[in-house]
Design an enzyme around this catalytic site. Structure first.
Site, PDB file in Angstrom:
ATOM      1  N   LYS A 115       0.809  -1.193   0.000  1.00  0.00           N
ATOM      2  CA  LYS A 115       0.000   0.000   0.000  1.00  0.00           C
ATOM      3  C   LYS A 115       0.854   1.258   0.000  1.00  0.00           C
ATOM      4  O   LYS A 115       0.391   2.342  -0.365  1.00  0.00           O
ATOM      5  CB  LYS A 115      -0.871   0.032   1.267  1.00  0.00           C
ATOM      6  CG  LYS A 115      -1.817  -1.112   1.432  1.00  0.00           C
ATOM      7  CD  LYS A 115      -2.545  -1.001   2.786  1.00  0.00           C
ATOM      8  CE  LYS A 115      -3.288  -2.274   3.081  1.00  0.00           C
ATOM      9  NZ  LYS A 115      -3.846  -2.239   4.471  1.00  0.00           N
ATOM     10  N   GLY A 116       2.091   1.145   0.462  1.00  0.00           N
ATOM     11  CA  GLY A 116       2.901   2.316   0.795  1.00  0.00           C
ATOM     12  C   GLY A 116       3.078   3.353  -0.298  1.00  0.00           C
ATOM     13  O   GLY A 116       3.211   4.535  -0.018  1.00  0.00           O
ATOM     14  N   GLU A 171       7.791   2.818  -6.001  1.00  0.00           N
ATOM     15  CA  GLU A 171       7.915   2.269  -4.650  1.00  0.00           C
ATOM     16  C   GLU A 171       8.096   3.403  -3.644  1.00  0.00           C
ATOM     17  O   GLU A 171       8.614   4.474  -3.981  1.00  0.00           O
ATOM     18  CB  GLU A 171       9.098   1.280  -4.633  1.00  0.00           C
ATOM     19  CG  GLU A 171       9.444   0.662  -3.300  1.00  0.00           C
ATOM     20  CD  GLU A 171       8.343  -0.173  -2.662  1.00  0.00           C
ATOM     21  OE1 GLU A 171       7.213   0.329  -2.528  1.00  0.00           O
ATOM     22  OE2 GLU A 171       8.626  -1.317  -2.251  1.00  0.00           O
ATOM     23  N   ASP A 172       7.688   3.160  -2.416  1.00  0.00           N
ATOM     24  CA  ASP A 172       7.847   4.175  -1.383  1.00  0.00           C
ATOM     25  C   ASP A 172       9.271   4.189  -0.836  1.00  0.00           C
ATOM     26  O   ASP A 172       9.888   5.243  -0.689  1.00  0.00           O
ATOM     27  CB  ASP A 172       6.831   3.977  -0.245  1.00  0.00           C
ATOM     28  CG  ASP A 172       6.805   2.549   0.301  1.00  0.00           C
ATOM     29  OD1 ASP A 172       7.581   1.686  -0.182  1.00  0.00           O
ATOM     30  OD2 ASP A 172       6.006   2.276   1.205  1.00  0.00           O
ATOM     31  N   ASP A 188      14.535  -0.990   1.112  1.00  0.00           N
ATOM     32  CA  ASP A 188      15.215  -1.334   2.350  1.00  0.00           C
ATOM     33  C   ASP A 188      16.226  -2.440   2.033  1.00  0.00           C
ATOM     34  O   ASP A 188      17.339  -2.160   1.607  1.00  0.00           O
ATOM     35  CB  ASP A 188      14.131  -1.744   3.355  1.00  0.00           C
ATOM     36  CG  ASP A 188      14.666  -1.970   4.756  1.00  0.00           C
ATOM     37  OD1 ASP A 188      15.554  -1.232   5.172  1.00  0.00           O
ATOM     38  OD2 ASP A 188      14.172  -2.895   5.429  1.00  0.00           O
ATOM     39  N   LYS A 232      17.215   3.305   1.532  1.00  0.00           N
ATOM     40  CA  LYS A 232      18.114   3.076   2.671  1.00  0.00           C
ATOM     41  C   LYS A 232      19.232   2.148   2.185  1.00  0.00           C
ATOM     42  O   LYS A 232      19.203   0.939   2.437  1.00  0.00           O
ATOM     43  CB  LYS A 232      17.346   2.403   3.830  1.00  0.00           C
ATOM     44  CG  LYS A 232      16.304   3.297   4.473  1.00  0.00           C
ATOM     45  CD  LYS A 232      15.856   2.786   5.837  1.00  0.00           C
ATOM     46  CE  LYS A 232      14.676   1.883   5.743  1.00  0.00           C
ATOM     47  NZ  LYS A 232      13.989   1.664   7.047  1.00  0.00           N
ATOM     48  N   PHE A 286      13.597   3.777  10.911  1.00  0.00           N
ATOM     49  CA  PHE A 286      12.257   3.373  10.492  1.00  0.00           C
ATOM     50  C   PHE A 286      11.421   4.639  10.361  1.00  0.00           C
ATOM     51  O   PHE A 286      11.278   5.401  11.313  1.00  0.00           O
ATOM     52  CB  PHE A 286      11.622   2.392  11.482  1.00  0.00           C
ATOM     53  CG  PHE A 286      10.422   1.721  10.877  1.00  0.00           C
ATOM     54  CD1 PHE A 286      10.564   0.622  10.041  1.00  0.00           C
ATOM     55  CD2 PHE A 286       9.136   2.220  11.115  1.00  0.00           C
ATOM     56  CE1 PHE A 286       9.461   0.023   9.446  1.00  0.00           C
ATOM     57  CE2 PHE A 286       8.032   1.619  10.528  1.00  0.00           C
ATOM     58  CZ  PHE A 286       8.194   0.521   9.693  1.00  0.00           C
ATOM     59  N   VAL A 287      10.889   4.872   9.162  1.00  0.00           N
ATOM     60  CA  VAL A 287      10.163   6.119   8.907  1.00  0.00           C
ATOM     61  C   VAL A 287       8.698   5.855   8.577  1.00  0.00           C
ATOM     62  O   VAL A 287       8.346   4.788   8.071  1.00  0.00           O
ATOM     63  CB  VAL A 287      10.832   6.927   7.770  1.00  0.00           C
ATOM     64  CG1 VAL A 287      12.187   7.449   8.196  1.00  0.00           C
ATOM     65  CG2 VAL A 287      10.950   6.105   6.497  1.00  0.00           C
ATOM     66  N   ASP A 334       3.789   3.274   6.711  1.00  0.00           N
ATOM     67  CA  ASP A 334       3.062   2.982   7.947  1.00  0.00           C
ATOM     68  C   ASP A 334       3.907   2.261   8.980  1.00  0.00           C
ATOM     69  O   ASP A 334       4.987   1.743   8.691  1.00  0.00           O
ATOM     70  CB  ASP A 334       1.872   2.068   7.637  1.00  0.00           C
ATOM     71  CG  ASP A 334       2.315   0.630   7.373  1.00  0.00           C
ATOM     72  OD1 ASP A 334       3.206   0.437   6.536  1.00  0.00           O
ATOM     73  OD2 ASP A 334       1.793  -0.293   8.029  1.00  0.00           O
ATOM     74  N   ARG A 346       0.016   6.562   7.757  1.00  0.00           N
ATOM     75  CA  ARG A 346       0.136   6.704   6.300  1.00  0.00           C
ATOM     76  C   ARG A 346      -0.323   8.079   5.825  1.00  0.00           C
ATOM     77  O   ARG A 346       0.118   8.569   4.794  1.00  0.00           O
ATOM     78  CB  ARG A 346      -0.710   5.646   5.572  1.00  0.00           C
ATOM     79  CG  ARG A 346      -0.208   4.218   5.721  1.00  0.00           C
ATOM     80  CD  ARG A 346      -0.933   3.322   4.717  1.00  0.00           C
ATOM     81  NE  ARG A 346      -0.832   1.903   5.024  1.00  0.00           N
ATOM     82  CZ  ARG A 346       0.193   1.126   4.652  1.00  0.00           C
ATOM     83  NH1 ARG A 346       1.200   1.636   3.995  1.00  0.00           N
ATOM     84  NH2 ARG A 346       0.182  -0.158   4.961  1.00  0.00           N
TER      85      ARG A 346
HETATM   86  P1  IMP Z   1      12.534  -4.479   1.163  1.00  0.00           P
HETATM   87  O1  IMP Z   1      12.091  -5.703   0.443  1.00  0.00           O
HETATM   88  O2  IMP Z   1      13.260  -4.803   2.425  1.00  0.00           O
HETATM   89  O3  IMP Z   1      13.304  -3.508   0.305  1.00  0.00           O
HETATM   90  O4  IMP Z   1      11.212  -3.860   1.674  1.00  0.00           O
HETATM   91  C1  IMP Z   1      10.698  -2.674   1.312  1.00  0.00           C
HETATM   92  C2  IMP Z   1       9.345  -2.550   1.965  1.00  0.00           C
HETATM   93  O5  IMP Z   1       9.456  -2.626   3.406  1.00  0.00           O
HETATM   94  C3  IMP Z   1       8.783  -1.202   1.662  1.00  0.00           C
HETATM   95  O6  IMP Z   1       7.966  -1.271   0.526  1.00  0.00           O
HETATM   96  C4  IMP Z   1       8.009  -0.879   2.917  1.00  0.00           C
HETATM   97  O7  IMP Z   1       6.709  -1.397   2.798  1.00  0.00           O
HETATM   98  C5  IMP Z   1       8.715  -1.615   4.008  1.00  0.00           C
HETATM   99  N1  IMP Z   1       9.623  -0.705   4.729  1.00  0.00           N
HETATM  100  C6  IMP Z   1      10.967  -0.731   4.722  1.00  0.00           C
HETATM  101  N2  IMP Z   1      11.492   0.234   5.469  1.00  0.00           N
HETATM  102  C7  IMP Z   1      10.442   0.909   5.992  1.00  0.00           C
HETATM  103  C8  IMP Z   1      10.324   2.052   6.852  1.00  0.00           C
HETATM  104  O8  IMP Z   1      11.304   2.662   7.312  1.00  0.00           O
HETATM  105  N3  IMP Z   1       9.060   2.457   7.144  1.00  0.00           N
HETATM  106  C9  IMP Z   1       7.958   1.836   6.662  1.00  0.00           C
HETATM  107  N4  IMP Z   1       8.017   0.772   5.839  1.00  0.00           N
HETATM  108  C10 IMP Z   1       9.248   0.314   5.506  1.00  0.00           C
HETATM  109 MG    MG Z   2       5.970  -1.031   0.411  1.00  0.00          MG
END
Ligand code: IMP
Ligand code: MG
Length: 168
Positions: free
Chosen positions: A37-38, A93-94, A97, A125, A146-147, A153, A159
């Site tokens: 959803k982000g 993408e939001d 990570d 990040k 963590f943001v 969210d 959100r």
């Molecule tokens: P990745 O697969 O670890 O890159 O995951 C990315 C997803 O994790 C993002 O689409 C977010 O939904 C969630 N996420 C990662 N870091 C944060 C954060 O700091 N705040 C909120 N959601 C996060």
């Molecule tokens: Mg996401």
């Protein structure tokens, strides 16, 4: 909660990203693929600043294990409704990570033969990567915090905050 990015700062950055994307894709129609959803807030603002013909669709992905920790295994819980074949596709993408989510989606969509496949993320990040992934367009590279806010969210809360905040 401490404010990391204010509304004005985000608006300016989104405007610049939209301008850059509009120039790079000039003369083409772009299919924006938002990751629910982000990404919905960022995608809504980005799309409205783009000066190209745009179509929009969404996917929803789940990582086994859930929560804030990516386990490495991802699956679709909602797939696209529009075919990507032969289209210029931009994944929206939001935040990146570990990189696991985007890498998975990128590979899956690539195998469906889009004309081109690029990615834009508002936040990145880089220090948290478990798999190498670089987005084509990055709004802000941030430290390992963590943001929340602007679509992001914590347990479905925050959100709707117009800025981005570090959760303590
Ligand atoms: P990745 O697969 O670890 O890159 O995951 C990315 C997803 O994790 C993002 O689409 C977010 O939904 C969630 N996420 C990662 N870091 C944060 C954060 O700091 N705040 C909120 N959601 C996060
Ligand atoms: Mg996401």
């Amino acid at each position: 909660m401490k404010r990391l990015l204010g509304e004005d700062e985000i608006r300016k950055k989104v405007g610049r990203l939209a301008g850059q994307i509009s120039r790079d894709f000039a003369g083409r129609e772009v299919l924006l693929v938002g990751i629910l959803k982000g990404a919905f807030v960022f995608m809504a603002d980005l799309a409205r600043k783009m000066t190209l013909p745009v179509k929009m669709d969404f996917v929803r992905l789940a990582s086994y294990g859930g929560g804030t920790v990516s386990s490495g295994k991802v699956r679709f819980t909602k797939d696209l409704e529009i075919s990507v074949r032969g289209r210029d596709v931009l994944i929206v993408e939001d935040i990146i990570d570990t990189g696991i989510t985007l890498k998975y989606l990128w590979r899956r969509l690539k195998s469906r033969r889009p004309r081109s496949l690029k990615t834009v993320t508002l936040l990145d990040k880089p220090s948290r990567r478990k798999v190498p992934f670089r987005a084509d367009y990055v709004g802000f590279a941030i430290e390992d915090h963590f943001v929340v806010g602007y679509g992001l969210d914590c347990n479905e809360k925050f959100r709707n905050l117009p800025g981005i905040y570090v959760l303590k």
